[in-house]
Scaffold this motif. Sequence first.
Motif, PDB file in Angstrom:
ATOM      1  N   ILE A 106      -9.319  -1.149   5.889  1.00 16.84           N
ATOM      2  CA  ILE A 106      -7.863  -0.491   6.129  1.00 16.84           C
ATOM      3  C   ILE A 106      -7.844   0.308   7.405  1.00 16.84           C
ATOM      4  N   ALA A 155      -9.911   5.106  -1.970  1.00 15.32           N
ATOM      5  CA  ALA A 155      -8.720   4.314  -1.563  1.00 15.32           C
ATOM      6  C   ALA A 155      -9.324   2.888  -1.209  1.00 15.32           C
ATOM      7  N   LEU A 158      -3.203   4.046  -1.666  1.00 14.67           N
ATOM      8  CA  LEU A 158      -4.262   4.706  -0.839  1.00 14.67           C
ATOM      9  C   LEU A 158      -4.035   6.345  -1.202  1.00 14.67           C
ATOM     10  N   VAL A 199      -8.386   6.732   5.465  1.00 18.30           N
ATOM     11  CA  VAL A 199      -8.618   6.730   4.107  1.00 18.30           C
ATOM     12  C   VAL A 199      -9.889   7.012   3.454  1.00 18.30           C
ATOM     13  N   PHE A 218       0.848  -1.214  -0.190  1.00 22.08           N
ATOM     14  CA  PHE A 218      -0.070   0.037   0.074  1.00 22.08           C
ATOM     15  C   PHE A 218       0.898   1.309   0.091  1.00 22.08           C
TER      16      PHE A 218
END
Length: 327
Positions: free
Chosen positions: A276, A288, A313, A284, A45
């Motif tokens: 996430i 993303a 991201l 995020v 990421f």
Amino acid sequence: MSREASPVDFEKVCEASNTIKGFVHRTPVFTCQAIDRLAKRKVYFKAECFQKTGAFKARGACNAVFLEKKRNPNSPGIVTHSSGNHAQGVAYAAKCAGLSCSVVIPHDAPKIKCDAIREYGAEVIFCEPSYTSRIDVCAKVAAETGKTIIHSSENYDVIAGQGTIALEFFEEVPDLDAILVATSGGGMLAGIALTAKAIQPSCKVFAVEPVGKELQKSLEAKECLWTDPPKYLDTVADSIRLQAVGNLVFPIICENAETKVFTITDDQMIEGMKLIFERMKIVVEPSAGAGVYAAINYLENIVPPLHKVGVILCGGNVDPNTIPWTT
């Protein structure tokens, strides 16, 4: 009026890296074992949510604004139109360059983004939430003030700046098999795709889109099939709600990105975004989350198999009062 540089290429991306150095962050690359297990592959990421202004847009904005100042030392300033992240990037870049800045933004843009634009010293001018209104108001401001329009994707200097994401990514993970890129106007997709093709020709770059964009149809036809003017899509991801990619970026995308496009629903974006938050403790935006969901769910049938996949991201400008799964 808007001024464009020469067409973008890998050399321009390398030049952009030097131009913006010291004004943007070299963002970190993270991994997560829990997500690797879900995706059945290694996922890396690139955390542009930790970029200046909270999104990748600062890269292209800084390159375009700094080069405008260099080419036109007596510039009266910059004007742009944006749903928020590009606006913040341009406002930040103009402040760094010592230029006046006006930003045309839809009146329904998140308050957190509007407040940030003002904090960077830019004038905020509200318009109706349509692409046509954004274009018209921005053009009017440019005509009245002489300020240069810096478009969020239809600008070669912006595209080159966004390509620096891939430069950094390959320095960290040189053997990426693919990169997933959330796509609105297409500047980031174009910049990353042409850079990846130059550094690692075997690396596949996939666009990730909201429902209704239908980019794959245009890529298959090698022709822009959207309505003119393009409409805004009804999506929770305000930063990728523009239906069409730009005419300037489209040939670059056709030449360097994959024809296959991953279409993600709002619920799926939110699922990726929430994952996430929960597993990596990173804030995020829904856009993303789209790449996260695609990496976990949509890569199984890609041939040859993808073992190392990068996800951008792209931003973290979320209003804490309107987290999607709490409203």
